[in-house]
Design a protein around this motif. Structure first.
Motif, mmCIF file in Angstrom:
data_model
loop_
_atom_site.group_PDB
_atom_site.id
_atom_site.type_symbol
_atom_site.label_atom_id
_atom_site.label_comp_id
_atom_site.label_asym_id
_atom_site.label_seq_id
_atom_site.Cartn_x
_atom_site.Cartn_y
_atom_site.Cartn_z
ATOM 1 N N LYS A 1 0.830 -1.204 0.000
ATOM 2 C CA LYS A 1 0.000 0.000 0.000
ATOM 3 C C LYS A 1 0.864 1.254 0.000
ATOM 4 O O LYS A 1 0.556 2.234 -0.691
ATOM 5 C CB LYS A 1 -0.919 -0.003 1.226
ATOM 6 C CG LYS A 1 -2.117 -0.932 1.107
ATOM 7 C CD LYS A 1 -2.998 -0.831 2.348
ATOM 8 C CE LYS A 1 -4.248 -1.685 2.212
ATOM 9 N NZ LYS A 1 -5.097 -1.606 3.435
ATOM 10 N N ASP B 1 0.870 4.107 -2.953
ATOM 11 C CA ASP B 1 0.638 5.516 -2.637
ATOM 12 C C ASP B 1 1.739 6.416 -3.197
ATOM 13 O O ASP B 1 1.540 7.632 -3.328
ATOM 14 C CB ASP B 1 0.541 5.714 -1.120
ATOM 15 C CG ASP B 1 -0.739 5.136 -0.534
ATOM 16 O OD1 ASP B 1 -1.687 4.875 -1.307
ATOM 17 O OD2 ASP B 1 -0.775 4.926 0.702
ATOM 18 N N LYS C 1 -6.044 -1.448 -6.524
ATOM 19 C CA LYS C 1 -5.731 -0.210 -7.237
ATOM 20 C C LYS C 1 -5.779 -0.440 -8.741
ATOM 21 O O LYS C 1 -5.053 -1.283 -9.277
ATOM 22 C CB LYS C 1 -4.352 0.318 -6.840
ATOM 23 C CG LYS C 1 -4.029 1.657 -7.498
ATOM 24 C CD LYS C 1 -2.784 2.302 -6.933
ATOM 25 C CE LYS C 1 -2.525 3.666 -7.573
ATOM 26 N NZ LYS C 1 -1.341 4.336 -7.001
#
Length: 344
Positions: free
Chosen positions: A219, A223, A247
């Protein structure tokens, strides 16, 4: 050959094995297929058979040996942060029960294989991913760096952000091979690409059995606009794949097994670009057959890209559009034109 030759001895061996299994904490995923007489003893690393990765590949070799050779098996699994004594006990229990060969799946078994093999000279042992000494020991290693190089080529060609990531389970020499090959493949293909490489743990084998940690690490990379992530962390990689699947436009690269084909990862498979397949199953089957034929394989044996020891999966068709470039890169590695590093 060490054999269980009478009903009395078989009963004692079976009882002893049952006691040892309880002491070692056998999990519900482990299986026994014929607890008497000669067969394959398979001692898994943490994560067990159903890790959708390294251990599962070894288990496929056992399944094939049972189907094609009629050789039964017993499977046992390590726990996080085990001691040498616990690993020795697991291997010894398999040998004492008459299993032959006995295979330690993972580099953590190196020392225990060396010690237990001395006590059972008529049993053939093997360790995967490490080199162990012993006249009755096979040391099975792979060209992980070569397969990872191809993964790097694929990542560089598929990344839209020109930012890719590598997640390793434990920062040791073995996993560094995956990192080194991947980084070199990326840079040889896209010199301007940015690579972020991180590890879950510096020296704790929990790194291969902590999906939550890998999910968090992935994650963080996502990001940062990283859109292709290669994870070499055993069962932990499942968490990374899960995060990536959340995503749009992001890709996961699997390891050891063709993770696109794994039932446990089916709902994420459309985000699995490819996998670096490490054919532990082939090595396990080869060893079992050699023992059955009375000509046990011993000594070091390395499975490389040139002989199919490692490969890049094509399931899903997601790298079909770059297959010519992947094949060109493979030829350079196999021919020796490209020397793939084993350290970052």
């Amino acid at each position: 050959m060490r054999r269980v030759s009478t009903i009395t001895v078989a009963g004692i061996a079976t009882a002893a094995l049952a006691f040892t299994l309880t002491a070692c904490g056998e999990s519900s995923t482990e299986s026994s297929s014929g607890g008497k007489g000669k067969g394959l003893g398979l001692a898994f690393d943490v994560g067990g058979r159903d890790d959708h990765s390294f251990n599962e590949s070894a288990a496929r070799g056992a399944d094939k040996a049972e189907k094609e050779l009629g050789v039964k098996n017993k499977m046992m699994t390590a726990k996080n942060s085990e001691t040498e004594a616990e690993r020795e006990q697991r291997l010894n229990s398999l040998a004492e029960a008459g299993y032959n060969p006995v295979v330690g799946v993972g580099f953590n078994y190196q020392k225990s294989v060396e010690k237990v093999a001395k006590d059972h000279p008529d049993t053939t042992f093997a360790v995967v991913d490490s080199v162990a000494q012993g006249k009755n020991v096979e040391s099975i290693t792979f060209g992980e760096h070569e397969g990872s190089y191809l993964a790097g080529v694929a990542a560089a060609l598929k990344s839209k952000s020109h930012k890719v990531g590598f997640i390793g389970g434990v920062n040791n020499a073995l996993i560094q091979k995956f990192q080194a090959g991947f980084e070199q493949g990326v840079k040889d293909t896209d010199p301007k690409a940015q690579i972020t490489s991180q590890y879950l743990y510096p020296n704790n084998d929990k790194g291969f059995n902590d999906p939550a940690a890998a999910k968090d690490k992935a994650k963080g990379m996502l990001d940062s606009d990283i859109d292709v992530i290669y994870t070499a962390a055993g069962l932990s990689g499942n968490g990374s794949v899960e995060a990536i699947a959340g995503k749009q436009g992001a890709w996961a690269i699997g390891v050891d097994s063709d993770q696109y084909q794994q039932p446990g990862l089916e709902k994420y498979k459309d985000h699995i670009l490819t996998s670096v397949v490490k054919n532990v199953d082939v090595a396990v089957f080869d060893l079992v057959k050699s023992v059955k034929d009375g000509k046990p394989i011993t000594g070091p044996k390395t499975y490389l890209l040139k002989d199919g020891g490692v490969s890049l999966a094509t399931s899903g068709g997601f790298i079909d559009d770059i297959k010519d470039k992947i094949e060109a890169a493979k030829k350079k590695v196999v021919s020796g034109e490209v020397k793939v590093k084993t350290q970052p």
